[in-house]
Design an enzyme around this catalytic site. Structure first.
Site, short mmCIF file in Angstrom:
data_model
loop_
_atom_site.label_atom_id
_atom_site.label_comp_id
_atom_site.label_asym_id
_atom_site.label_seq_id
_atom_site.Cartn_x
_atom_site.Cartn_y
_atom_site.Cartn_z
N LYS A 132 -11.05 7.88 1.42
CA LYS A 132 -10.67 6.57 0.91
C LYS A 132 -11.85 5.62 1.10
CE LYS A 132 -6.97 3.13 1.56
NZ LYS A 132 -5.79 2.78 2.39
N SER A 216 -2.12 2.09 -0.67
CA SER A 216 -3.47 1.75 -1.10
C SER A 216 -4.41 2.97 -1.16
CB SER A 216 -4.07 0.70 -0.17
OG SER A 216 -4.16 1.16 1.15
N SER A 240 0.49 3.19 3.11
CA SER A 240 -0.63 3.49 2.24
C SER A 240 -1.09 4.94 2.18
CB SER A 240 -1.83 2.61 2.61
OG SER A 240 -1.56 1.26 2.32
#
Length: 570
Positions: A132, A216, A240
């Site tokens: 990420k 996210s 997330s």
């Protein structure tokens, strides 16, 4: 075109330019992808060679075993995943950073090590792992979705340190033999259950392009759904890693925050640590989650990061729970069955029919396997969501606006109301909310403990929705309490895929009467045709620092699901 728009456009172009020409798709192919509802499986495989597809069809454990035995080289594996990730990005916009050349050089080094020493460098030797875009890799941008941090590292204020910082978890992954090759897309601010920013636009759901991939860690979920990664690192402060796992049909684990190091990683509003974000993992298999958690903890992260609790991977605890079931998930007769709670609704927003069916499928499989499932009615999760959200917004969005101000970019439309600049929360209110959060934790713990009062056996874990919908129509994610409550409690959670929305099975329940305005908006957003094919997952929740326990329970639950599917197919 304004300066921030030009900078974002240049970044998009530079990312595409890093894809080798042989891996670039034609204009016609790109248009085909735009017209396709489901980009996974046969569609993306059609752009790749048989040898690449053979490699990327393996899960993390199969790959590390093939590498350990010398059946595959690190260069072969890395090249296959770089190729697939390149195609995935072109058809679904899921990468922020590409560093394939560096990854292949790393793979060559690992192959040379293997040739010389006749053994692997570590348990992740040669395994490509995606990140990420919060984790610093030397020589690579960390934008975290902000235009103002292009050509830099989010969180780095000293120009002499730009591109030189390395997140602790990156150092740990490299020490274990991993190959890092890309960073995946995130939403602007991170505090959004979808993935959209002013740099690359929106990442959609590969299984159903009508829907969002979640957030996210949405780029991670989308990349894995397309076969471009088997294992990735994300973060979770409100769902997330769990939301993208559920929305994309893969697995994830959200540990208790202090279990894995966040040191030298970028974050939104990093000074808010009453309810910390947790580093977590997403994978195409449960074995991948076990592999990476065990590997990371073997590096003793607490020695370099004082925020991490000194708890090594507790193999005995994992084995103890795994032994309570046979490989097919059924109860081991000499052991006590699992006792699992099931939360069907939080009483505020009713899950859509595909989610309800998914819960019923899990419960039926467990009962068929001989496990005990009881209803779960904890203290209202509405309270947990309200308290938790107050901390995420406690600074009045000043941190977010400081990053926006670097380029002059605006908030994306979906966030303009939620994160308009306000005065920060006062200290007395902050302390009051802290006490309210602690009181909720205590009530929840008391409720959990009393589950032993009827039969002497306490609930081992809880099954609950990740969200009130399977994936989500962009712009219609109205209720996050199903995940946020678990963040307020700092509990451990694993997401497993269960089924997919089916227009023939998941008709609208015309008898349901929404309880409030948000429930009404969520219910009105359900359309069986639009949602058809969207993955449905559930989260399995245990208490603080029970990562080994919940991984073992997830293994049993998923095995029971697989057994039930096999019986149905026979």
């Amino acid at each position: 075109m304004t300066s921030w728009e030009a900078k974002a456009a240049a970044k998009r172009a530079s990312t595409i330019a890093k894809i080798p020409p042989a891996w670039r798709l034609s204009t016609a192919d790109l248009q085909r992808a735009k017209d396709e509802r489901n980009l996974t499986g046969p569609f993306i495989r059609g752009f790749l060679t048989d040898s690449v597809n053979t490699i990327t069809a393996k899960d993390s454990l199969q790959l590390v075993e093939s590498l350990r035995r010398g059946h595959l080289t690190a260069v072969e594996v890395t090249t296959a995943f770089c190729n697939t990730a390149a195609v995935a990005h072109q058809i679904n916009n899921c990468l922020h950073e590409i560093f394939f050349d560096e990854a292949i050089e790393r793979a060559k080094h690992l192959d040379a090590y293997f040739a010389q020493h006749k053994t692997v460098l570590g348990p992740l030797h040669g395994l490509p792992i995606s990140l990420k875009d919060q984790f610093h890799v030397k020589g690579v941008d960390t934008t975290m979705g902000y235009v103002g941090w292009i050509d830099s590292n989010l969180g780095i204020t000293d120009p002499s340190q730009i591109h030189k910082l390395e997140s602790q978890i990156v150092t740990e992954l490299l020490s274990l033999g991993a190959v890092l090759y890309c960073k995946t897309s995130v939403p602007q601010t991170l505090l959004f259950g979808e993935t959209k920013n002013n740099i690359i636009g929106q990442t959609l759901n590969p299984h159903n392009h009508n829907l969002s991939c979640g957030g996210s860690s949405g780029g991670e979920g989308a990349l894995q759904a397309l076969g471009g990664s088997t294992l990735g690192v994300g973060t979770d402060i409100g769902g997330s890693v769990r939301i993208p796992a559920s929305f994309n049909g893969i697995f994830s684990i959200k540990p208790t925050p202090e279990r894995v190091s966040y040191r030298n990683s970028a974050n939104t509003n990093p000074g808010q640590n009453t309810y910390r974000s947790a580093v977590g993992f997403l994978s195409t298999s449960l074995g991948g989650l076990e592999l990476i958690l065990k590997g990371i903890l073997s590096t003793k992260p607490w020695l370099k990061d004082p925020a991490v609790v000194p708890i090594p991977f507790r193999q005995a605890l994992f084995d103890e729970y795994v032994s309570r079931a046979e490989p097919n998930g059924s109860v081991t007769h000499s052991k006590q069955s699992l006792k699992l709670g099931v939360l069907r609704t939080d009483g505020v927003v009713q899950p859509h029919p595909p989610v309800t069916r998914g819960l019923n499928v899990v419960v039926a499989a467990l009962q068929q396997a001989g496990h005990l499932v009881v209803d779960w009615r904890p203290p209202p999760q509405r309270t947990a969501e309200r308290v938790h959200l107050s901390f995420l917004k406690a600074d009045g969005a000043h941190d977010i606006h400081s990053h926006l101000g670097l380029s002059g970019e605006p908030l994306i439309p979906e966030l303009q109301e939620s994160f308009r600049l306000k005065p920060p929360m006062g200290l007395l209110e902050y302390q009051h909310n802290t006490l309210e959060g602690l009181a909720y934790e205590a009530k929840y713990s008391d409720y959990w403990n009393q589950t032993a009062s009827d039969d002497g056996q306490i609930v081992d874990a809880v099954i609950m929705p990740v969200a009130p919908h399977a994936a989500v129509i962009p712009g219609k994610y109205y209720h996050t309490a199903y995940t946020e409550a678990i963040n307020l409690l700092n509990y451990s959670a694993v997401v497993i895929p269960v089924t997919k929305a089916d227009r023939a099975l998941d008709a609208i329940d015309s008898d349901y009467r929404p309880k409030n305005e948000i429930d009404q908006r969520n219910w009105d957003a359900y359309d069986p045709e639009i949602y058809h094919g969207a993955p449905v997952g559930v989260q399995l929740v245990a208490r603080k620092f029970e990562e080994e326990k919940i991984l073992a329970i997830a293994k049993i639950v998923f095995a029971a699901l697989e057994e039930a599917r096999n019986r149905k197919d026979d």
